[in-house]
Write an enzyme that holds these catalytic residues in place. Structure first.
Site, mmCIF file in Angstrom:
data_model
loop_
_atom_site.group_PDB
_atom_site.id
_atom_site.type_symbol
_atom_site.label_atom_id
_atom_site.label_comp_id
_atom_site.label_asym_id
_atom_site.label_seq_id
_atom_site.Cartn_x
_atom_site.Cartn_y
_atom_site.Cartn_z
ATOM 1 N N TYR A 110 46.794 -8.808 78.116
ATOM 2 C CA TYR A 110 48.166 -9.242 78.334
ATOM 3 C C TYR A 110 48.164 -10.736 78.666
ATOM 4 C CZ TYR A 110 49.280 -4.291 78.182
ATOM 5 O OH TYR A 110 49.423 -2.990 77.769
ATOM 6 N N ARG A 163 43.737 -7.763 88.923
ATOM 7 C CA ARG A 163 42.985 -6.864 88.043
ATOM 8 C C ARG A 163 42.463 -7.664 86.862
ATOM 9 N NH1 ARG A 163 43.995 -0.879 85.277
ATOM 10 N NH2 ARG A 163 42.517 -0.001 86.747
ATOM 11 N N GLN A 215 52.294 -3.927 90.781
ATOM 12 C CA GLN A 215 51.479 -4.709 89.846
ATOM 13 C C GLN A 215 52.400 -5.617 89.031
ATOM 14 O OE1 GLN A 215 49.556 -3.286 86.145
ATOM 15 N NE2 GLN A 215 47.609 -3.812 87.146
#
Length: 365
Positions: A175, A223, A109
């Site tokens: 984020y 995601r 990721q």
């Protein structure tokens, strides 16, 4: 919302094929779980290696690492895995080899903390789409935004060199990538803020860049957060719609907090229903959040998801996937559990300490 016409019944044990890369042996993915087990320089530790390899042996169709920072300025916590430098390659290569030997598909990721990075670790002000003095965050210049895109692409190339089957871009949980999607605060005027299309631009450029720079057998995932952190449910749905039909992605993982929850900020029905009815092209749709039993996972498929990501269940049982595939009545052990139980499940001491600080019901005192 319209409900898709029913098709052949799908099971958790079904192999899943993608436009790029290898098929998954089943519909279970290990969720990318923060575990703070890496070394201070971002290189992989033996504990993190054991944690992930055990989940490969435990039957997951995909094993994905924790969020790995793509550039030094993006590191968000101590013990975070890195993929920002070739110095990170030896440990990543060893991990990719080990995961392949278990029979699972593997991915890294890719992550940048943005305003949620840690200046004490990075030694520089946080990077953000906008100035935010309270977070020690300064707005990225246009050139720096372009460099962030390049850093994500370079990290994906590095993952491919290490031998991973793919990557997942972290666009969730507020984020950096998700910060660009924030309609409340991202009012940039350089083509990376303001309108939805401009706020979405960095997502498109990262995905296009990775797809162009990696081989035809390299899988690409993303995601996303469905709502919150400045993202309305309407815009969360539109972001998902665009990436699902872009032809760039192999899989999209919607991080729902709880797969059975209702929208928190307005909206009918269940949150999952706002995404499972979207057209997908050839992209597979995954969901994550509070899946702790075979019945939970099976319910996700019944709602229309293609894939199921498992977090807490995979902490409590390294072989959650194998157990769920073998037993229709399987449910995780009661919590809290002792540190010894977690050690037997290949959860290292640093990870256990992190869990004990953040989840009162998980680690027994």
């Amino acid at each position: 919302m319209t409900t898709p016409a029913p098709g052949p019944a799908r099971t958790l044990a079904d192999a899943v094929t993608f436009a790029h890369g290898p098929a998954w042996s089943n519909r279970f993915a290990l969720a990318p779980l923060t575990n703070t087990q890496s070394h201070a320089d971002g290189t992989l530790s033996d504990d993190e290696h054991r944690w992930l390899e055990a989940r490969g042996r435990g039957g997951f169709g995909l094993v994905i690492t924790a969020a790995a920072y793509v550039s030094p300025a993006g590191q968000a916590w101590g013990g975070q895995l890195g993929i920002a430098s070739d110095d990170h390659l030896p440990g990543l290569t060893r991990l990719a080899d080990a995961l392949r030997a278990t029979g699972t598909v593997s991915a890294v990721q890719l992550h940048h903390g943005g305003r949620r990075a840690d200046p004490a670790l990075t030694g520089r002000p946080n990077q953000c789409p906008w100035d935010e003095p309270d977070k020690d965050a300064v707005a990225l210049t246009t050139g720096e935004v372009e460099q962030v895109v390049a850093d994500f692409v370079a990290a994906a190339v590095r993952a491919e060199r290490a031998g991973f089957d793919g990557v997942q871009v972290h666009g969730a949980h507020g984020y950096l990538v998700g910060q660009f999607l924030d309609a409340r605060h991202n009012h940039r005027t350089d083509g990376y803020g303001g309108s939805f299309d401009d706020r979405f631009r960095i997502v498109r450029e990262i995905l296009e860049g990775i797809r162009a720079a990696t081989g035809p057998d390299f899988q690409l995932g993303l995601r996303l957060t469905p709502e919150g952190s400045g993202i309305s449910l309407e815009e969360g749905r539109e972001t998902a719609r665009q990436v699902l039909t872009s032809g760039l992605l192999d899989h999209l993982d919607m991080s729902l907090w709880d797969v059975s929850m209702k929208p928190r900020y307005g909206g009918d029905g269940l949150l999952i229903e706002h995404f499972t009815d979207l057209p997908r092209g050839g992209t597979r749709l995954g969901v994550a959040g509070a899946v702790v039993s075979t019945a939970d996972a099976r319910w996700c498929l019944e709602q229309g998801a293609d894939l199921v990501s498992v977090g807490t269940g995979a902490i409590l049982h390294h072989d959650f996937a194998a157990r769920a595939l073998a037993d229709p009545d399987f449910r995780v052990r009661e919590r809290p559990v002792t540190r010894e139980v977690l050690r037997e499940e290949a959860v290292g001491p640093a990870f256990v300490d992190y869990l004990a600080r953040g989840w009162d019901d998980l680690v027994a005192s």
